[in-house]
Design a protein around this motif. Sequence first.
Motif, PDB file in Angstrom:
ATOM      1  N   GLY A 184       1.406 -36.115  16.070  1.00 22.09           N
ATOM      2  CA  GLY A 184       1.943 -36.362  14.726  1.00 22.09           C
ATOM      3  C   GLY A 184       1.043 -37.368  14.035  1.00 22.09           C
ATOM      4  O   GLY A 184       0.420 -38.227  14.685  1.00 22.09           O
ATOM      5  N   CYS A 185       0.955 -37.235  12.707  1.00 21.78           N
ATOM      6  CA  CYS A 185       0.094 -38.168  11.973  1.00 21.78           C
ATOM      7  C   CYS A 185       0.689 -38.459  10.600  1.00 21.78           C
ATOM      8  O   CYS A 185      -0.001 -38.446   9.586  1.00 21.78           O
ATOM      9  CB  CYS A 185      -1.320 -37.592  11.873  1.00 21.78           C
TER      10      CYS A 185
ATOM     11  N   VAL B  97       5.272 -42.739  10.343  1.00 18.40           N
ATOM     12  CA  VAL B  97       5.516 -43.547  11.541  1.00 18.40           C
ATOM     13  C   VAL B  97       4.260 -43.578  12.418  1.00 18.40           C
ATOM     14  O   VAL B  97       3.856 -44.631  12.924  1.00 18.40           O
ATOM     15  CB  VAL B  97       6.727 -42.984  12.329  1.00 18.40           C
ATOM     16  N   ALA B  98       3.640 -42.406  12.569  1.00 14.76           N
ATOM     17  CA  ALA B  98       2.441 -42.328  13.410  1.00 14.76           C
ATOM     18  C   ALA B  98       1.357 -43.271  12.896  1.00 14.76           C
ATOM     19  O   ALA B  98       0.683 -43.939  13.698  1.00 14.76           O
ATOM     20  CB  ALA B  98       1.913 -40.894  13.437  1.00 14.76           C
TER      21      ALA B  98
ATOM     22  N   THR C  38      -2.200 -31.212  10.963  1.00 14.17           N
ATOM     23  CA  THR C  38      -3.276 -31.278   9.965  1.00 14.17           C
ATOM     24  C   THR C  38      -4.316 -32.292  10.457  1.00 14.17           C
ATOM     25  O   THR C  38      -4.124 -33.507  10.325  1.00 14.17           O
ATOM     26  CB  THR C  38      -2.699 -31.724   8.598  1.00 14.17           C
TER      27      THR C  38
ATOM     28  N   ILE D  43      -3.425 -29.647  16.602  1.00 14.86           N
ATOM     29  CA  ILE D  43      -2.508 -29.003  17.546  1.00 14.86           C
ATOM     30  C   ILE D  43      -1.229 -28.583  16.819  1.00 14.86           C
ATOM     31  O   ILE D  43      -0.767 -29.278  15.915  1.00 14.86           O
ATOM     32  CB  ILE D  43      -2.145 -29.944  18.744  1.00 14.86           C
TER      33      ILE D  43
ATOM     34  N   ALA E  66       2.342 -28.416  17.856  1.00 12.37           N
ATOM     35  CA  ALA E  66       3.148 -28.885  18.991  1.00 12.37           C
ATOM     36  C   ALA E  66       4.297 -27.937  19.330  1.00 12.37           C
ATOM     37  O   ALA E  66       4.996 -28.151  20.312  1.00 12.37           O
ATOM     38  CB  ALA E  66       3.673 -30.291  18.709  1.00 12.37           C
TER      39      ALA E  66
ATOM     40  N   ALA F  83       5.814 -36.772  16.017  1.00  9.99           N
ATOM     41  CA  ALA F  83       5.895 -35.619  15.106  1.00  9.99           C
ATOM     42  C   ALA F  83       7.356 -35.561  14.649  1.00  9.99           C
ATOM     43  O   ALA F  83       7.925 -36.605  14.321  1.00  9.99           O
ATOM     44  CB  ALA F  83       5.450 -34.353  15.835  1.00  9.99           C
TER      45      ALA F  83
ATOM     46  N   PRO G 244      11.600 -34.370  15.187  1.00  9.45           N
ATOM     47  CA  PRO G 244      12.540 -34.105  16.294  1.00  9.45           C
ATOM     48  C   PRO G 244      12.534 -32.634  16.709  1.00  9.45           C
ATOM     49  O   PRO G 244      12.881 -32.308  17.840  1.00  9.45           O
ATOM     50  CB  PRO G 244      13.903 -34.469  15.696  1.00  9.45           C
TER      51      PRO G 244
ATOM     52  N   GLN H  70      10.124 -30.918  17.487  1.00 11.30           N
ATOM     53  CA  GLN H  70       9.116 -30.678  18.536  1.00 11.30           C
ATOM     54  C   GLN H  70       9.448 -31.356  19.868  1.00 11.30           C
ATOM     55  O   GLN H  70       8.697 -31.233  20.825  1.00 11.30           O
ATOM     56  CB  GLN H  70       7.740 -31.186  18.067  1.00 11.30           C
TER      57      GLN H  70
ATOM     58  N   THR I 231      10.794 -41.031  19.409  1.00 12.79           N
ATOM     59  CA  THR I 231      11.546 -41.989  18.576  1.00 12.79           C
ATOM     60  C   THR I 231      12.833 -41.399  17.999  1.00 12.79           C
ATOM     61  O   THR I 231      13.557 -42.102  17.288  1.00 12.79           O
ATOM     62  CB  THR I 231      10.703 -42.476  17.369  1.00 12.79           C
ATOM     63  N   ALA I 232      13.095 -40.127  18.236  1.00 11.32           N
ATOM     64  CA  ALA I 232      14.285 -39.508  17.622  1.00 11.32           C
ATOM     65  C   ALA I 232      14.708 -38.330  18.478  1.00 11.32           C
ATOM     66  O   ALA I 232      13.857 -37.615  19.008  1.00 11.32           O
ATOM     67  CB  ALA I 232      13.945 -39.006  16.221  1.00 11.32           C
TER      68      ALA I 232
ATOM     69  N   GLY J  66      12.220 -46.124  18.645  1.00 11.66           N
ATOM     70  CA  GLY J  66      11.921 -46.574  17.278  1.00 11.66           C
ATOM     71  C   GLY J  66      12.713 -47.856  17.055  1.00 11.66           C
ATOM     72  O   GLY J  66      12.941 -48.603  18.001  1.00 11.66           O
TER      73      GLY J  66
ATOM     74  N   ILE K 166      14.654 -34.818   7.560  1.00 11.16           N
ATOM     75  CA  ILE K 166      15.373 -35.452   8.671  1.00 11.16           C
ATOM     76  C   ILE K 166      16.353 -36.489   8.121  1.00 11.16           C
ATOM     77  O   ILE K 166      17.521 -36.561   8.508  1.00 11.16           O
ATOM     78  CB  ILE K 166      14.377 -36.151   9.640  1.00 11.16           C
TER      79      ILE K 166
ATOM     80  N   THR L  56       9.581 -48.650  12.769  1.00 15.93           N
ATOM     81  CA  THR L  56       9.638 -47.563  13.759  1.00 15.93           C
ATOM     82  C   THR L  56       8.334 -47.479  14.561  1.00 15.93           C
ATOM     83  O   THR L  56       8.356 -47.277  15.776  1.00 15.93           O
ATOM     84  CB  THR L  56       9.879 -46.208  13.055  1.00 15.93           C
TER      85      THR L  56
HETATM   86  P1  NDP Z   1       6.374 -37.411   8.749  1.00 18.51           P
HETATM   87  O1  NDP Z   1       6.925 -36.165   8.179  1.00 18.51           O
HETATM   88  O2  NDP Z   1       5.751 -38.437   7.865  1.00 18.51           O
HETATM   89  O3  NDP Z   1       5.296 -37.057   9.892  1.00 18.51           O
HETATM   90  C1  NDP Z   1       5.490 -36.042  10.831  1.00 18.51           C
HETATM   91  C2  NDP Z   1       4.130 -35.674  11.386  1.00 18.51           C
HETATM   92  O4  NDP Z   1       4.321 -34.682  12.414  1.00 18.51           O
HETATM   93  C3  NDP Z   1       3.200 -35.062  10.342  1.00 18.51           C
HETATM   94  O5  NDP Z   1       1.902 -35.566  10.548  1.00 18.51           O
HETATM   95  C4  NDP Z   1       3.255 -33.586  10.665  1.00 18.51           C
HETATM   96  O6  NDP Z   1       2.083 -32.852  10.368  1.00 18.51           O
HETATM   97  C5  NDP Z   1       3.415 -33.614  12.166  1.00 18.51           C
HETATM   98  N1  NDP Z   1       3.973 -32.355  12.640  1.00 18.51           N
HETATM   99  C6  NDP Z   1       5.072 -31.703  12.181  1.00 18.51           C
HETATM  100  N2  NDP Z   1       5.225 -30.548  12.836  1.00 18.51           N
HETATM  101  C7  NDP Z   1       4.219 -30.476  13.745  1.00 18.51           C
HETATM  102  C8  NDP Z   1       3.828 -29.522  14.707  1.00 18.51           C
HETATM  103  N3  NDP Z   1       4.519 -28.387  14.898  1.00 18.51           N
HETATM  104  N4  NDP Z   1       2.730 -29.768  15.450  1.00 18.51           N
HETATM  105  C9  NDP Z   1       2.010 -30.903  15.286  1.00 18.51           C
HETATM  106  N5  NDP Z   1       2.329 -31.853  14.379  1.00 18.51           N
HETATM  107  C10 NDP Z   1       3.407 -31.632  13.616  1.00 18.51           C
HETATM  108  O7  NDP Z   1       7.576 -38.073   9.603  1.00 18.51           O
HETATM  109  P2  NDP Z   1       7.800 -39.614   9.922  1.00 18.51           P
HETATM  110  O8  NDP Z   1       6.526 -40.223  10.341  1.00 18.51           O
HETATM  111  O9  NDP Z   1       8.610 -40.200   8.832  1.00 18.51           O
HETATM  112  O10 NDP Z   1       8.761 -39.502  11.205  1.00 18.51           O
HETATM  113  C11 NDP Z   1       8.218 -39.268  12.504  1.00 18.51           C
HETATM  114  C12 NDP Z   1       9.337 -39.338  13.531  1.00 18.51           C
HETATM  115  O11 NDP Z   1       9.930 -40.643  13.541  1.00 18.51           O
HETATM  116  C13 NDP Z   1      10.492 -38.370  13.255  1.00 18.51           C
HETATM  117  O12 NDP Z   1      10.900 -37.811  14.481  1.00 18.51           O
HETATM  118  C14 NDP Z   1      11.594 -39.265  12.724  1.00 18.51           C
HETATM  119  O13 NDP Z   1      12.879 -38.751  12.972  1.00 18.51           O
HETATM  120  C15 NDP Z   1      11.345 -40.522  13.545  1.00 18.51           C
HETATM  121  N6  NDP Z   1      11.931 -41.754  12.977  1.00 18.51           N
HETATM  122  C16 NDP Z   1      12.598 -42.579  13.843  1.00 18.51           C
HETATM  123  C17 NDP Z   1      13.158 -43.745  13.382  1.00 18.51           C
HETATM  124  C18 NDP Z   1      13.788 -44.710  14.338  1.00 18.51           C
HETATM  125  O14 NDP Z   1      14.038 -45.855  13.972  1.00 18.51           O
HETATM  126  N7  NDP Z   1      14.054 -44.336  15.575  1.00 18.51           N
HETATM  127  C19 NDP Z   1      13.110 -44.120  11.952  1.00 18.51           C
HETATM  128  C20 NDP Z   1      12.293 -43.242  11.142  1.00 18.51           C
HETATM  129  C21 NDP Z   1      11.758 -42.070  11.661  1.00 18.51           C
HETATM  130  P3  NDP Z   1       1.585 -32.594   8.838  1.00 18.51           P
HETATM  131  O15 NDP Z   1       0.807 -33.827   8.533  1.00 18.51           O
HETATM  132  O16 NDP Z   1       0.779 -31.353   8.946  1.00 18.51           O
HETATM  133  O17 NDP Z   1       2.833 -32.445   8.005  1.00 18.51           O
END
Ligand code: NDP
Length: 419
Positions: A8-9, A12-13, A36, A60, A62, A84, A86, A88, A106-107, A160, A206, A366
């Motif tokens: 994931g990027c 949060v990443a 991406t 990748i 995922a 990435a 939830p 995945q 983290t979720a 998180g 989400i 997070t």
């Molecule tokens: P974003 O939407 O900003 O980032 C998600 C990333 O995952 C994107 O880079 C996306 O790619 C990538 N991704 C999505 N699908 C796939 C796939 N099939 N294969 C590979 N990569 C993929 O989300 P956030 O950063 O906001 O959230 C990330 C995680 O953190 C989530 O699970 C969220 O629920 C969790 N979270 C947890 C919190 C906590 O306190 N525990 C609080 C906030 C968030 P692309 O760039 O192509 O879209």
Amino acid sequence: MSRLMIIGCGGVASVAIAKVCQNDEVFDELLIASRTVSKCDAIKEKLQGQTKTKITTAQIDADDVEALTALIREYAPDAVLNVALPYQDLTIMDACLAAGVDYIDTANYEPEDTDDPAWREIYEKRCKELGFSAYFDYSWQWNYQERFKEAGLTALLGSGFDPGVTSVFAAYAKKHYFDTIDTIDILDCNGGDHGYAFATNFNPEINLREVSAPGSYMENGKWVEVPAMSIHREYDFEGVGKKDMYLLHHEEIEALGRNMPEVKRIRFFMTFGQSYLDHMRCLEDVGMLSTTPVNYNGQEIVPIQFLKALLPDPASLGPRTVGKTNIGCIFTGMKDGKKRSIYIYNVCDHQECYKEVGSQAISYTTGVPAMIGAMLVATGQWKNPGVYTTDEFDPDPYMEALNRWGLPWKVEENPALVE
Ligand code: NDP
């Protein structure tokens, strides 16, 4: 020295990656793999030169377990950090099992397609048996317990802030402050202002799914479910001031309810402003939060995904968000035969986060614990074959790491309690 793979990027990443690179004494090598790859390359470009961590990137999907397993095998990391979505969680856990590598996220798992009949059947049975109707729950990932145990691998779920740090606070309170904990109230306050009438601080799909679901809490080991936003309280938060907060279902209630069965009541509250609530209600009323595809001019559109495309990208909120977050837990219980109550919390400033890593405080609060969870697992400090949440390990190294890596916490005795 550890070798980490981050999947994931997004918002949060990007913080977790920045923190891994600050912690280059522990993480000497990092693979950033996401859908991406240009986003991974851009972060690599920004950070290399400022860190000793050797960064590589990869594209990748995922959801593709075979391709992901091959990538994990090829890179051979000490652990995989899933930031990435939830959706995945299960495919990444499958790939970690196949490749023989520890897992952190983290979720908890929720399906992208909530109309999938196979998933729905299990979901509806769970709603009836347990009494809460959120789309996400731990059962899917707890089902991996035996497989991770047999493989000698650790899966750390929900590292998180909430879930994550809040559950570490609970373990810390239990270890150092109480003989028995009677109640836990988790309070998540975001006093930040981004200047938009409506935007979400992390992935909109989400986030909106979570807050539009019915609220629930645990009392005497049983779930009590209430209509969304129907329980409202006001609380005076340090660094923010008085805020309206609403009871939500939240995943750590489920884990704490199972792991600390002596606790009589566990609730979760989150603050929302009136503008956010008005927009959300309106979007829900017109069907924009639906996950069921509709046909528009011959094209299938999922309303909530279309809405995501219209809303500001959470990653773009950093430069314009001012104010603070205050997230923590109020515990009541008994110590040495006397009643005791404490509040453990962290206050985080949106602009300070932006200055440090280029993100607002929601991603920061997070991403830092995600790095800490990955560090404790990768270095073997939190290693136990099986599937665990953050309340199931020794909280002390995690609490020390929070102070060191940007999320210092305070303990207040006799705080104002939530009615
Ligand atoms: P974003 O939407 O900003 O980032 C998600 C990333 O995952 C994107 O880079 C996306 O790619 C990538 N991704 C999505 N699908 C796939 C796939 N099939 N294969 C590979 N990569 C993929 O989300 P956030 O950063 O906001 O959230 C990330 C995680 O953190 C989530 O699970 C969220 O629920 C969790 N979270 C947890 C919190 C906590 O306190 N525990 C609080 C906030 C968030 P692309 O760039 O192509 O879209």
